[in-house]
Write a protein that holds these residues in place. Structure first.
Motif, PDB file in Angstrom:
ATOM      1  N   UNK A 250       0.847  -1.205   0.000  1.00 32.36           N
ATOM      2  CA  UNK A 250       0.000   0.000   0.000  1.00 32.36           C
ATOM      3  C   UNK A 250       0.879   1.251   0.000  1.00 32.36           C
ATOM      4  N   UNK A 251       2.075   1.145   0.553  1.00 30.44           N
ATOM      5  CA  UNK A 251       3.015   2.281   0.532  1.00 30.44           C
ATOM      6  C   UNK A 251       3.398   2.618  -0.915  1.00 30.44           C
ATOM      7  N   UNK A 252       3.684   1.596  -1.732  1.00 35.72           N
ATOM      8  CA  UNK A 252       3.984   1.819  -3.153  1.00 35.72           C
ATOM      9  C   UNK A 252       2.787   2.474  -3.839  1.00 35.72           C
ATOM     10  N   UNK A 253       1.587   1.933  -3.527  1.00 32.84           N
ATOM     11  CA  UNK A 253       0.363   2.471  -4.153  1.00 32.84           C
ATOM     12  C   UNK A 253       0.218   3.957  -3.831  1.00 32.84           C
ATOM     13  N   UNK A 254       0.495   4.344  -2.574  1.00 36.26           N
ATOM     14  CA  UNK A 254       0.307   5.740  -2.176  1.00 36.26           C
ATOM     15  C   UNK A 254       1.321   6.675  -2.841  1.00 36.26           C
ATOM     16  N   UNK A 255       2.587   6.283  -2.916  1.00 38.20           N
ATOM     17  CA  UNK A 255       3.559   7.211  -3.541  1.00 38.20           C
ATOM     18  C   UNK A 255       3.308   7.324  -5.052  1.00 38.20           C
ATOM     19  N   UNK A 256       3.014   6.196  -5.693  1.00 41.69           N
ATOM     20  CA  UNK A 256       2.757   6.266  -7.144  1.00 41.69           C
ATOM     21  C   UNK A 256       1.452   7.027  -7.395  1.00 41.69           C
ATOM     22  N   UNK A 257       0.446   6.740  -6.575  1.00 45.51           N
ATOM     23  CA  UNK A 257      -0.847   7.427  -6.723  1.00 45.51           C
ATOM     24  C   UNK A 257      -0.706   8.937  -6.604  1.00 45.51           C
ATOM     25  N   UNK A 258       0.111   9.384  -5.655  1.00 50.17           N
ATOM     26  CA  UNK A 258       0.307  10.827  -5.461  1.00 50.17           C
ATOM     27  C   UNK A 258       1.012  11.444  -6.671  1.00 50.17           C
ATOM     28  N   UNK A 259       1.981  10.733  -7.236  1.00 45.96           N
ATOM     29  CA  UNK A 259       2.716  11.273  -8.386  1.00 45.96           C
ATOM     30  C   UNK A 259       1.809  11.345  -9.621  1.00 45.96           C
ATOM     31  N   UNK A 260       0.968  10.328  -9.796  1.00 43.46           N
ATOM     32  CA  UNK A 260       0.004  10.334 -10.912  1.00 43.46           C
ATOM     33  C   UNK A 260      -0.969  11.496 -10.725  1.00 43.46           C
ATOM     34  N   UNK A 261      -1.400  11.693  -9.489  1.00 37.14           N
ATOM     35  CA  UNK A 261      -2.308  12.794  -9.158  1.00 37.14           C
ATOM     36  C   UNK A 261      -1.665  14.145  -9.514  1.00 37.14           C
ATOM     37  N   UNK A 262      -0.373  14.292  -9.226  1.00 32.51           N
ATOM     38  CA  UNK A 262       0.326  15.553  -9.533  1.00 32.51           C
ATOM     39  C   UNK A 262       0.331  15.807 -11.040  1.00 32.51           C
ATOM     40  N   UNK A 263       0.591  14.747 -11.823  1.00 34.11           N
ATOM     41  CA  UNK A 263       0.605  14.914 -13.287  1.00 34.11           C
ATOM     42  C   UNK A 263      -0.766  15.359 -13.787  1.00 34.11           C
ATOM     43  N   UNK A 264      -1.811  14.835 -13.175  1.00 34.20           N
ATOM     44  CA  UNK A 264      -3.167  15.224 -13.594  1.00 34.20           C
ATOM     45  C   UNK A 264      -3.467  16.666 -13.201  1.00 34.20           C
ATOM     46  N   UNK A 265      -2.999  17.064 -12.009  1.00 36.98           N
ATOM     47  CA  UNK A 265      -3.188  18.459 -11.591  1.00 36.98           C
ATOM     48  C   UNK A 265      -2.486  19.427 -12.533  1.00 36.98           C
ATOM     49  N   UNK A 266      -1.380  18.967 -13.129  1.00 38.92           N
ATOM     50  CA  UNK A 266      -0.642  19.838 -14.054  1.00 38.92           C
ATOM     51  C   UNK A 266      -1.353  19.951 -15.399  1.00 38.92           C
ATOM     52  N   UNK A 267      -2.365  19.121 -15.621  1.00 39.86           N
ATOM     53  CA  UNK A 267      -3.140  19.226 -16.860  1.00 39.86           C
ATOM     54  C   UNK A 267      -2.923  18.081 -17.828  1.00 39.86           C
TER      55      UNK A 267
END
Ligand code: HAM
Length: 409
Positions: free
Chosen positions: A138-155
């Protein structure tokens, strides 16, 4: 006459002019917002470290790229090339007091004496997300999930990038099954990580230098054709969790992801644009032994580093060069020195209301004022002339719609 010195920043170092800062802020804002949304706590550290902490085994690229020097007391000092050793040091220092698992984040300026290519500078900012003290995937899921989320926030959309995921443990098992002795695996990781960056013949030579037989080398290359992660429980679980969290469409299994740093022990991942035009956007993985390597207590860890350089190139390519600039605030100008006080008063009033106000510093013709207001990215503009002062009202113009509204002075 003074000797003219070069106006350029030292090779590989970067200046940020205001138009560059709009991009940097857009990227940093997304980093911070995602870290916050995923519950990471910010930390920071000094840019210089002792050379001993940063330098690692020979053959590791990052170790060879360290900027280092002796200070006036002959201490061997280095500029950090990455944040992870510093993080490990900070955690080790307070290991007894800290409450695990920790979720820490930072945006760290890092220095590497790299060969300059597209997407690689000698100085970059790297967003780091790390979870220390958690064995669960779940730790891997959270760090990757946050990075994917950042890319989406950037557009960016999920079609623009993919996170390529593998596992060193899985690859190690495959190598062992092929008869390659475990003590040679580090050599194989190091060599195979260079795939695509140097010819296979040189990679084979590297492996042979490391003690692999011809049969071992062929077996190692054959494993690179593995297309499925079946049999690797942690990868199966990670993909399942990503499905639950809603970003499985951004993940792909890719056995060729190995990572250049030697401290990774389990899941490893690297994010690329789908067109394959740019270098890695971010990379990371599980590194369960780093704390013990530097003398701390055994602690599991997962994290990633996400640089600002590649993602900014990608955003400019996908969204357009001007996409980071947003119109904001009010420009206030005046025609003659007699209106200066009224302009200052209006600026003070608007600032008091929380507006961002760009006050013209001298009287000017309306045409000049409005063209400057347009260029500087003001959302609205007010220009004061003698008539406005007399009437006690001015017109505030919306720079996008060109609509005007009256405001009392
Ligand atoms: P890394 O793969 O060496 O990992 O770097 C991570 C990211 O930093 C890269 O994917 C890239 O975006 C950016 N980057 C690295 N070097 C440069 C450069 N010379 N110019 C521009 N961008 C660059 C690490 O550094 C690990 N410490 C990440 C980590 C954190 N692993 C666990 N926690």
């Amino acid at each position: 006459m003074a000797e003219k010195i070069s106006f350029e920043a030292p090779r590989g170092m970067r200046d940020f002019y205001p138009e560059d800062m709009t991009w940097r802020n857009k990227v940093f804002d997304a980093f911070r917002a995602s870290a916050d949304a995923y519950g990471f706590e910010p930390y920071d550290a000094c840019v210089v470290e002792s050379y001993d902490l940063l330098a690692r085994k020979a053959g590791e690229e990052v170790g060879e790229q360290i900027y280092h020097f002796y200070d006036k007391s002959e201490r061997h000092i280095a500029l950090r090339a990455e944040m992870t050793p510093t993080l490990a040091r900070m955690v080790a220092q307070r290991q007894k007091e800290l409450r695990f698992p920790l979720k820490w984040t930072t945006i760290a300026q890092c220095f590497r004496y790299e060969r300059m290519t597209k997407g690689r500078k000698r100085e970059h900012y790297q967003w780091n997300l790390d979870i220390i003290g958690e064995d669960s995937v779940l730790a891997e899921e959270e760090v990757i999930g946050a990075a994917v989320d950042a890319l989406k926030r950037m557009g960016l959309g999920s079609g623009d990038f993919k996170v390529h995921v593998s596992s060193r443990k899985f690859l190690g098992e495959l190598l062992a099954k092929s008869g390659i002795a475990p003590d040679l695996h580090a050599q194989v990781f190091l060599a195979l990580d260079k795939r695509g960056k140097m010819p296979d013949s040189e990679i084979a030579a590297m492996m042979k230098d490391g003690g692999l037989s011809d049969a071992d080398v062929s077996a190692a290359f054959a494993i690179m054709d593995t297309k499925e992660y079946a049999g690797c429980a942690e990868l199966e679980e990670l993909f399942e969790l990503a499905r639950t969290a809603g970003f499985a469409d951004s993940l792909v299994f890719d056995i060729s992801v190995i990572r250049g740093l030697s401290y990774y022990t389990g899941v490893v991942f690297e994010c690329f644009d789908t067109k394959g035009e740019f270098r890695a956007i971010f990379g990371g993985g599980r590194y369960d032994n780093l704390l013990t390597t530097i003398g701390g207590e055994p602690t599991s860890a997962v994290g990633l580093g996400f640089g600002d350089v590649v993602v900014t190139e990608l955003l400019k390519a996908r969204l357009g060069d001007g996409a980071a600039a947003e119109k904001k605030g009010v420009a206030v100008g005046f025609m003659f020195p007699e209106q200066r006080d009224a302009a200052v008063r209006l600026a003070a009033k608007l600032r008091g209301e929380g507006e961002r106000v760009d006050l013209a510093l001298r009287s000017q013709k309306p045409k000049k004022f409005f063209s400057h207001a347009d260029q500087s990215g003001a959302a609205k503009a007010v220009f004061l002339g003698p008539d406005d002062i007399e009437k006690g009202v001015a017109r505030i113009k919306d720079m996008s719609t060109r609509e005007e509204k009256e405001i009392a002075l």
